[in-house]
Scaffold this motif. Structure first.
Motif, mmCIF file in Angstrom:
data_model
loop_
_atom_site.group_PDB
_atom_site.id
_atom_site.type_symbol
_atom_site.label_atom_id
_atom_site.label_comp_id
_atom_site.label_asym_id
_atom_site.label_seq_id
_atom_site.Cartn_x
_atom_site.Cartn_y
_atom_site.Cartn_z
ATOM 1 N N CYS A 112 94.726 33.512 1.969
ATOM 2 C CA CYS A 112 94.001 32.788 1.385
ATOM 3 C C CYS A 112 93.766 32.413 0.342
ATOM 4 O O CYS A 112 92.837 32.593 -0.579
ATOM 5 C CB CYS A 112 92.955 33.410 1.908
ATOM 6 N N HIS A 154 98.618 27.520 8.218
ATOM 7 C CA HIS A 154 98.403 28.740 8.020
ATOM 8 C C HIS A 154 96.751 28.025 7.825
ATOM 9 O O HIS A 154 96.440 26.861 7.808
ATOM 10 C CB HIS A 154 99.356 28.043 6.139
ATOM 11 N N CYS A 197 93.094 30.927 6.459
ATOM 12 C CA CYS A 197 92.518 32.146 5.843
ATOM 13 C C CYS A 197 92.014 32.761 6.584
ATOM 14 O O CYS A 197 90.607 33.383 6.924
ATOM 15 C CB CYS A 197 91.415 32.222 4.887
ATOM 16 N N GLY A 198 92.325 33.678 7.960
ATOM 17 C CA GLY A 198 92.094 34.906 8.865
ATOM 18 C C GLY A 198 92.828 35.052 10.306
ATOM 19 O O GLY A 198 94.392 34.483 9.889
ATOM 20 N N SER A 199 92.817 36.333 10.640
ATOM 21 C CA SER A 199 94.152 36.520 11.735
ATOM 22 C C SER A 199 94.620 35.860 13.064
ATOM 23 O O SER A 199 96.011 35.960 12.733
ATOM 24 C CB SER A 199 93.360 38.010 11.934
ATOM 25 N N ALA A 200 94.139 34.431 13.005
ATOM 26 C CA ALA A 200 94.359 33.844 14.127
ATOM 27 C C ALA A 200 95.847 33.292 13.581
ATOM 28 O O ALA A 200 96.766 32.896 14.300
ATOM 29 C CB ALA A 200 93.355 32.417 14.114
ATOM 30 N N TYR A 201 95.921 33.167 11.909
ATOM 31 C CA TYR A 201 97.342 32.358 11.560
ATOM 32 C C TYR A 201 98.066 33.644 11.612
ATOM 33 O O TYR A 201 99.683 33.363 10.904
ATOM 34 C CB TYR A 201 96.713 31.964 10.498
ATOM 35 N N ALA A 202 98.192 34.825 11.831
ATOM 36 C CA ALA A 202 99.214 36.064 11.567
ATOM 37 C C ALA A 202 100.302 36.335 11.716
ATOM 38 O O ALA A 202 100.947 36.858 11.223
ATOM 39 C CB ALA A 202 98.656 36.646 12.117
ATOM 40 N N TRP A 203 100.177 35.239 13.224
ATOM 41 C CA TRP A 203 102.414 35.036 13.587
ATOM 42 C C TRP A 203 102.771 33.549 13.236
ATOM 43 O O TRP A 203 103.480 33.150 13.396
ATOM 44 C CB TRP A 203 101.749 35.664 15.170
ATOM 45 N N TRP A 261 99.047 33.714 7.506
ATOM 46 C CA TRP A 261 97.388 34.326 7.640
ATOM 47 C C TRP A 261 97.923 34.864 5.571
ATOM 48 O O TRP A 261 97.669 35.635 5.509
ATOM 49 C CB TRP A 261 97.450 35.764 7.834
ATOM 50 N N TRP A 290 108.298 41.630 11.890
ATOM 51 C CA TRP A 290 106.660 43.187 11.288
ATOM 52 C C TRP A 290 107.448 44.503 11.838
ATOM 53 O O TRP A 290 107.077 45.010 12.748
ATOM 54 C CB TRP A 290 105.373 42.431 11.326
ATOM 55 N N SER A 308 93.574 44.927 1.767
ATOM 56 C CA SER A 308 94.392 44.465 3.136
ATOM 57 C C SER A 308 95.983 45.604 3.593
ATOM 58 O O SER A 308 96.593 45.124 4.464
ATOM 59 C CB SER A 308 94.585 43.208 3.989
#
Length: 425
Positions: free
Chosen positions: A140, A83, A85-91, A138, A156, A46
């Motif tokens: 895992c 938190h 394991c997916g992009s929905a939690y990136a922020w 995000w 970021w 990633s």
């Protein structure tokens, strides 16, 4: 003639080398002497595109991360518990950003909520604790995401090439031991005049705790924490490490900015190997500016002055401030050590066989008056007089080495005279 591809590669190589040369010397971002494995290297998985120059390390939840170099805290987030394991939690990640002041910075990602030890604007030194690893954003699996990036207005920012002082650019699967140890520098104190030792100096260090900074005199900053109860076994402690060049008596003062609230600030003054020399207590709330701690004998050796937060005053959570100290040599040591006939055994160990022993006080002569009593007749020489004499005693005034006291002599002379008259009569 160079192809366009070669030119692009050459320019990219120069840019990379330039970025690496301009970045600070970074240690591994966790506590000294601990070892962790690289779970993802840079430009793999990633870590691509603007996030290529990043590394994942398999730190466990609750492990402390530390500043890889000196810098200033630019941004902190410490409140997220989301938190997944997916992009929905990136922020939703918690983070700490250390700005190195040269347009570069380090991003610590996936911190545990409520564990940040720093605040924006705070200066940090290499090896200083920042926060604990957790599960936020995000993610895992628990780990530290460490990214070296160009400073921007967001948390970021585009990553840029970097490497670690000893580990370089580590690959996945490598286990690395950290040499990110706090500085052991001490401040030299000479006898030439008043010398200030500041909390911004290398010789001042803090243990983990809830610290923050505020502006003081002339724009200078000072450290603060909150007091805790006396039962606190792991309080926040600020320590000034000193190197005393000349033994002597030193006046020690603490600079107290406005806004202090602690009334029982205790400064512990220690010599080499932690030997306690003195404890000075002041009311910071009633002090402003340079405040005397006292005058103390300091040996020519290493010394520390510690200010712990567990003052025990009630109510707790008063503002305890840490600013500069000032030491002034005012004379020779008051107590000069004298040679002792007997060693002092502070460890309660048996003394060696050849150790000097104290000489007991002699007993007073028997014919001298005891304190508060009456003179005592010394008859020791009378008992041995006849035995030690080689001459007959008869009516002699002296008998050998023992001399007869005056009254007894008169009595003997009178008796001898009467005996003589009877014999003649």
């Amino acid at each position: 003639m160079l192809s366009s591809t070669a030119v692009i590669f050459f320019i990219a190589t120069i840019a990379t080398a330039s970025a690496q040369a301009s970045s600070p010397q970074m240690e591994l971002p966790w506590s000294c002497e601990q070892s962790f494995r690289v779970s993802q290297g840079h430009n793999t998985g990633s870590h691509t595109g603007n996030g290529a120059w990043a590394w994942d390390f398999n730190l466990r939840e609750g492990e402390l991360v530390t500043a890889p170099a000196d810098g200033t805290i630019r941004m902190v987030r410490d409140d997220s518990t989301r938190h997944g394991c997916g992009s929905a939690y990136a922020w939703d990640a918690n983070y700490v950003i250390v700005d190195f002041g040269d347009g570069t910075e380090a991003l610590f990602l996936h911190m545990k909520a409520g564990t940040a030890r720093v605040t924006p604007g705070q200066s940090v030194r290499r090896g200083e604790p920042l926060a604990e690893v957790g599960n936020s954003g995000w993610v895992c699996g628990t780990h530290l995401h460490f990214q070296f990036q160009k400073t921007c207005s967001s948390w970021w920012c585009p990553s840029i090439p970097a490497s670690f002082t000893e580990a370089g650019d580590p690959d996945r699967g490598i286990t690395l031991a950290s040499n990110n140890c706090p500085s052991s520098a001490s401040c030299l104190v000479e006898a030439s005049g008043p010398q200030r030792v500041d909390e911004r100096d290398e010789c001042y260090r803090r243990t983990p705790g809830s610290w923050w900074e505020e502006p003081g005199d002339n724009g200078a900053r000072f450290d603060l924490t909150l007091t805790t109860g006396a039962e606190d076994k792991a309080p926040a402690i600020g320590t000034w490490h000193l190197d005393i060049a000349q033994a002597g008596r030193y006046q020690i003062e603490a600079h107290i900015p406005a806004g202090a609230e602690a009334t029982q600030a205790r400064y512990y003054i220690r010599g080499a190997d932690g030997v306690m020399l003195a404890v000075a207590t002041i009311d910071q709330s009633a002090s402003t500016g340079w405040t005397p701690l006292g005058v103390f004998d300091l040996p020519a050796d290493a010394a520390t002055i510690e200010l712990p937060a567990n003052t025990g005053e009630l109510p707790d959570a008063r503002r305890l401030v840490y600013d500069g100290l000032r030491l002034t040599h005012v004379g020779e040591p008051e107590l000069v050590a004298q040679p002792s006939p007997a060693p002092v055994d502070t460890a309660h160990r048996p003394l060696p066989d050849d150790a000097a022993q104290p000489t007991p006080e002699p007993a007073p002569p028997l014919d001298e008056p005891a304190q508060g009593g009456v003179p005592t007749l010394d008859t020791r020489h009378l008992d041995s007089a006849a035995e030690e004499s080689a001459e007959p005693t008869g009516c002699s005034a002296t008998g050998g080495r023992g001399q007869i006291p005056g009254l007894l002599l008169v009595g003997l002379m009178v008796g001898c005279a009467r005996l003589t008259r009877r014999l003649k009569g």
